[in-house]
Each structure stands twice: as structure tokens, then as C-alpha cells.
Design a protein around this motif. Structure first.
Motif, mmCIF file in Angstrom:
data_model
loop_
_atom_site.group_PDB
_atom_site.id
_atom_site.type_symbol
_atom_site.label_atom_id
_atom_site.label_comp_id
_atom_site.label_asym_id
_atom_site.label_seq_id
_atom_site.Cartn_x
_atom_site.Cartn_y
_atom_site.Cartn_z
ATOM 1 N N THR A 154 -37.173 106.069 46.715
ATOM 2 C CA THR A 154 -36.489 104.800 46.979
ATOM 3 C C THR A 154 -36.982 103.727 46.011
ATOM 4 O O THR A 154 -36.183 103.000 45.400
ATOM 5 N N PHE A 155 -38.291 103.632 45.833
ATOM 6 C CA PHE A 155 -38.852 102.648 44.902
ATOM 7 C C PHE A 155 -38.403 102.901 43.461
ATOM 8 O O PHE A 155 -38.320 101.969 42.667
ATOM 9 N N MET A 156 -38.128 104.166 43.128
ATOM 10 C CA MET A 156 -37.684 104.491 41.768
ATOM 11 C C MET A 156 -36.394 103.764 41.385
ATOM 12 O O MET A 156 -36.104 103.572 40.203
ATOM 13 N N ILE A 157 -35.638 103.361 42.364
ATOM 14 C CA ILE A 157 -34.399 102.629 42.093
ATOM 15 C C ILE A 157 -34.701 101.274 41.455
ATOM 16 O O ILE A 157 -33.863 100.692 40.769
ATOM 17 N N TRP A 158 -35.952 100.795 41.638
ATOM 18 C CA TRP A 158 -36.376 99.507 41.064
ATOM 19 C C TRP A 158 -37.506 99.684 40.047
ATOM 20 O O TRP A 158 -38.248 98.754 39.778
ATOM 21 N N ASN A 159 -37.652 100.878 39.487
ATOM 22 C CA ASN A 159 -38.768 101.100 38.561
ATOM 23 C C ASN A 159 -38.591 100.287 37.278
ATOM 24 O O ASN A 159 -37.464 100.020 36.842
ATOM 25 N N PHE A 205 -40.235 101.348 34.403
ATOM 26 C CA PHE A 205 -40.911 102.256 33.471
ATOM 27 C C PHE A 205 -40.220 102.366 32.124
ATOM 28 O O PHE A 205 -40.619 103.135 31.264
ATOM 29 N N GLY A 206 -39.125 101.612 31.924
ATOM 30 C CA GLY A 206 -38.361 101.771 30.697
ATOM 31 C C GLY A 206 -37.391 102.930 30.798
ATOM 32 O O GLY A 206 -36.880 103.420 29.795
ATOM 33 N N MET A 207 -37.152 103.393 32.018
ATOM 34 C CA MET A 207 -36.213 104.486 32.247
ATOM 35 C C MET A 207 -35.346 104.112 33.442
ATOM 36 O O MET A 207 -35.677 103.209 34.207
ATOM 37 N N LYS A 208 -34.247 104.793 33.599
ATOM 38 C CA LYS A 208 -33.392 104.519 34.737
ATOM 39 C C LYS A 208 -33.694 105.523 35.849
ATOM 40 O O LYS A 208 -34.638 106.300 35.780
ATOM 41 N N PHE A 209 -32.896 105.486 36.878
ATOM 42 C CA PHE A 209 -32.887 106.492 37.926
ATOM 43 C C PHE A 209 -31.413 106.747 38.189
ATOM 44 O O PHE A 209 -30.553 106.155 37.548
ATOM 45 N N TYR A 210 -31.088 107.652 39.075
ATOM 46 C CA TYR A 210 -29.666 107.942 39.331
ATOM 47 C C TYR A 210 -28.928 106.678 39.763
ATOM 48 O O TYR A 210 -27.770 106.467 39.398
ATOM 49 N N ILE A 211 -29.596 105.864 40.563
ATOM 50 C CA ILE A 211 -29.132 104.521 40.902
ATOM 51 C C ILE A 211 -30.270 103.599 40.502
ATOM 52 O O ILE A 211 -31.423 103.832 40.876
ATOM 53 N N TRP A 212 -29.972 102.542 39.746
ATOM 54 C CA TRP A 212 -31.065 101.709 39.233
ATOM 55 C C TRP A 212 -30.686 100.239 39.308
ATOM 56 O O TRP A 212 -29.614 99.829 38.882
ATOM 57 N N GLN A 213 -31.588 99.440 39.871
ATOM 58 C CA GLN A 213 -31.443 97.996 39.908
ATOM 59 C C GLN A 213 -32.421 97.398 38.899
ATOM 60 O O GLN A 213 -33.094 98.112 38.165
ATOM 61 N N ALA A 214 -32.523 96.101 38.851
ATOM 62 C CA ALA A 214 -33.470 95.458 37.948
ATOM 63 C C ALA A 214 -34.892 95.893 38.296
ATOM 64 O O ALA A 214 -35.242 96.058 39.467
ATOM 65 N N GLY A 215 -35.729 96.087 37.273
ATOM 66 C CA GLY A 215 -37.087 96.545 37.487
ATOM 67 C C GLY A 215 -37.902 95.592 38.344
ATOM 68 O O GLY A 215 -37.814 94.381 38.194
ATOM 69 N N ASN A 216 -38.695 96.163 39.237
ATOM 70 C CA ASN A 216 -39.564 95.378 40.108
ATOM 71 C C ASN A 216 -40.997 95.833 39.871
ATOM 72 O O ASN A 216 -41.353 96.977 40.160
ATOM 73 N N LYS A 217 -41.829 94.948 39.337
ATOM 74 C CA LYS A 217 -43.194 95.309 38.964
ATOM 75 C C LYS A 217 -44.016 95.756 40.166
ATOM 76 O O LYS A 217 -44.810 96.690 40.084
ATOM 77 N N TRP A 218 -43.851 95.074 41.289
ATOM 78 C CA TRP A 218 -44.642 95.388 42.467
ATOM 79 C C TRP A 218 -44.314 96.785 42.997
ATOM 80 O O TRP A 218 -45.202 97.591 43.278
ATOM 81 N N LEU A 219 -43.026 97.100 43.115
ATOM 82 C CA LEU A 219 -42.624 98.420 43.597
ATOM 83 C C LEU A 219 -43.034 99.507 42.607
ATOM 84 O O LEU A 219 -43.450 100.606 43.012
ATOM 85 N N SER A 220 -42.945 99.210 41.325
ATOM 86 C CA SER A 220 -43.348 100.186 40.300
ATOM 87 C C SER A 220 -44.845 100.459 40.373
ATOM 88 O O SER A 220 -45.297 101.590 40.173
ATOM 89 N N THR A 221 -45.620 99.416 40.688
ATOM 90 C CA THR A 221 -47.064 99.580 40.802
ATOM 91 C C THR A 221 -47.420 100.461 41.995
ATOM 92 O O THR A 221 -48.363 101.254 41.943
ATOM 93 N N LEU A 222 -46.652 100.334 43.081
ATOM 94 C CA LEU A 222 -46.879 101.203 44.240
ATOM 95 C C LEU A 222 -46.615 102.668 43.874
ATOM 96 O O LEU A 222 -47.328 103.565 44.337
#
Length: 348
Positions: A22-27, A29-46
């Protein structure tokens, strides 16, 4: 005697995939996911805080389980079991599940409005970076099953050349710092068979260490006796890794190998000390966790496609996708249990 901590660690790790994906949707990392929103640093850090160990530990646990399995089965029976448990679900998943989730990637990013059958042809005729985030061919979440099948079958030759009885006597003499240093061969193997960060070499090393080392009660007991030191290493290492990522978006491969290995050792010790019991949770998820792993991402991606377009609040999106996909996956698992053909298709 069955090692319930192995089951509980495996089950908990697989359940962790729901929030992680679920968090990958907001990663960011310089990459997308199958569904991707704007990157979220906090969720990516988790994600970073668990990403070093949550798939590697599954290969360690698989290596331990393989040792116990081969005590009850001949090599021929082991191969047959691997074919039914891994190879057939992999093939069926590649035909019916993974194209379904890449369909939603094409819908989300490219506004594809065609049908599933048309996309199915596209999926098997287009290959880019194997991520599938553009709708093209990918093994998706089934990369783990494919790797485990290759490793399981290939390791039978290694077990024949390097008998367990010759290794275990030396392995049990390893001091705790010697076990910690095993991250070095694991890190070196990372560069063999590396497919976009998914390393067959590293995962094979983890599987073999699980087989030769952690199937020994003496070695697990040694980890349990050093649980305080392992806890400190895990906590400090994870904190440093997360801080480096949050501040600089960088932590380095060898930092991942070392902290990931410390985390695995800590979790094995923690599991042996606190999770080595059979509960209703253990009994239920021992049967359900593998089908859940196969099904979860396709369901999560499909649900996320609709949620992110219908809901604006981030917290509601997170809860709706993670909890909703878990509930739908459990429902799918129970429905499939009534259909013998589908049960075999997902390794039940």
C-alpha cells in the motif's frame, strides 16, 4: 517437533505485505508502482525500515523448512512437492493473476480502455524492464515463487556435494560474531543473477544458510542467548539506515546487507523466545498465508485503482487500500477453498 516460531514469523511477514505494498503507491524511490501517487517521504521511509529483511527472511525460513522436509521425503518426493506447491501456482498466476494487475497499471497511467483479453495479448508480447508498472510483462509478486522453485531444485545438487552432516558440526562452533559476518558472502552473492535488485544469488545464499545453519537448535539457541545484543544492533542499524534515507535518500547496498542480516538474526531470536507456540493465528495462517501471498497484490492493485480516484484524504486511502485488500484477499481465499481446481492452481 514442529517449530512454531518459523510458521509465525513467515505468517507475520506475509501479512506485512499489505501495508508495504500500500505504501508503495506513494514511494519516492524514483520508480513507479502499478498505481502511483506523488511520492511521500514519510511513507517511503517506513518501507525502508523493513525492506532490508522482510523478503530475505522468507528465503531463510524456506531453507530451514527444506531441511525438515527432506528428513521426511526422498529427493523425488521433494521435487514433486515443489512442482505442485511452486511451479504450478507460478504458471497459473502468470496466466490469470499478474496480467490482471498490469491491466490496471495501463488504465491508470495510459488511460487504456480496452478489455482484459486484449491486454492479455499485450502482456505476453511486450517486455520492458520486468517491473510491469507500464503494463508490460512481469512476474509480479510471483518472482519469489519462481526464485524459490529454482533454488529448491538446484540446491538438491548442493546438498549432495556438501552433505549437511559435514557442515553442521563446523557451523555449530561459529561464535555469534562469526554468524554476524555471514552478511559478507550474502552481500557478495547479491551481484550474481541480479535482476533489477531482485538477486537470485543473494536469495540462494540466504536459503542455504537457513538450511545448513538455522535448522540447528544449538545455533538458534545461541541467537536467543544473545538477543539483547542483537536487539541493540537491529534498532541502531535500522535507525541509522532510516535517517540516511530520510535525509539523503541514500543508504548503500552494503548497509542494506548488514542491517538486513542483523534484523533477520534478531527476528529469529525474537521468534524463538516469544513466538514459538501454536495459536489459533498460527493454525489459520499456516494454511492461508501462501494463497494470501499469491493473491494479495492483484487484489490490492485493483482496489487501489478505484480508491485513489474516489477518495482524496491520504489516511482514508491508506486504510481503505490496506484493510480492504486484506479483507478481499481473505474472502477470495475462502471462496477458492470450495473449488478443487482453483485450490490446486494456488498451491493449496
Amino acid at each position: 517437533m514442529r517449530k512454531h516460531y518459523i510458521d509465525n514469523l513467515r505468517n507475520l511477514t506475509i501479512l506485512l505485505l499489505f501495508p508495504v505494498h500500500t505504501f508503495m503507491i506513494w514511494n519516492d524511490f524514483g520508480m513507479k508502482f502499478y498505481i502511483w501517487q506523488a511520492g511521500n517521504k514519510w511513507l517511503s521511509t517506513l518501507i525502508v525500515s523493513v525492506n532490508t529483511w522482510f523478503m530475505p527472511i522468507l528465503f531463510v525460513l524456506a531453507g530451514i523448512s527444506a531441511k525438515y522436509s527432506l528428513e521426511k521425503r526422498s529427493n523425488k518426493e521433494f521435487i514433486t512437492q515443489r512442482i505442485y506447491k511452486l511451479w504450478i501456482p507460478f504458471l497459473c498466476g502468470m496466466i490469470f493473476l499478474v496480467p490482471f494487475q498490469t491491466l490496471f497499471a495501463r488504465k491508470f497511467f495510459y488511460h487504456y480502455d480496452g478489455g482484459l483479453f486484449e491486454h492479455w495479448n499485450y502482456f505476453f508480447s511486450h517486455c520492458t524492464d520486468f517491473s510491469g508498472y507500464d503494463g508490460a510483462f512481469t512476474p509480479g509478486q510471483l518472482w519469489f515463487i519462481l526464485f524459490l522453485f529454482i533454488i529448491s531444485i538446484g540446491s538438491l545438487l548442493i546438498f549432495r556435494w556438501i552433505p549437511y552432516s559435514k557442515v553442521i558440526k563446523k557451523a555449530e562452533k561459529f561464535p555469534i560474531w562469526g554468524i554476524l559476518l555471514l552478511f559478507i558472502p550474502i552481500g557478495l552473492m547479491y551481484y550474481l543473477g541480479n535482476f533489477g535488485g531482485f538477486s537470485l544469488g543473494k536469495d540462494w545464499a540466504l536459503f542455504l544458510i537457513g538450511f545448513y545453519f538455522f535448522s540447528s537448535d544449538k545455533i538458534i539457541d545461541k541467537l536467543e542467548k544473545n538477543i539483547k545484543g542483537l536487539t541493540v544492533l537491529w534498532f541502531i542499524g535500522t535507525f541509522i539506515l532510516v535517517w540516511l534515507y530520510y535525509k539523503f535518500s541514500y543508504y548503500g547496498d552494503w548497509g542494506v546487507h548488514f542491517i538486513g542480516w542483523c534484523s533477520i538474526l534478531f527476528l529469529l531470536a525474537f521468534g524463538k523466545k516469544f513466538l514459538n507456540k501454536r495459536t489459533k493465528f498460527t493454525q489459520y495462517f499456516n494454511r492461508a498465508s501462501y494463497p494470501i501471498y499469491i493473491l494479495h497484490q492483484s487484489i490490492l492493485v485493483a482496489l487501489a485503482y478505484y480508491i485513489v480516484q474516489a477518495v482524496d484524504n491520504l489516511l482514508v486511502q491508506l486504510l481503505s487500500i490496506s484493510v480492504g485488500s486484506f479483507a478481499l484477499t481473505i474472502l477470495a481465499y475462502h471462496l477458492i477453498r470450495f473449488v478443487p481446481v482453483l485450490k490446486k492452481m494456488i498451491g493449496m
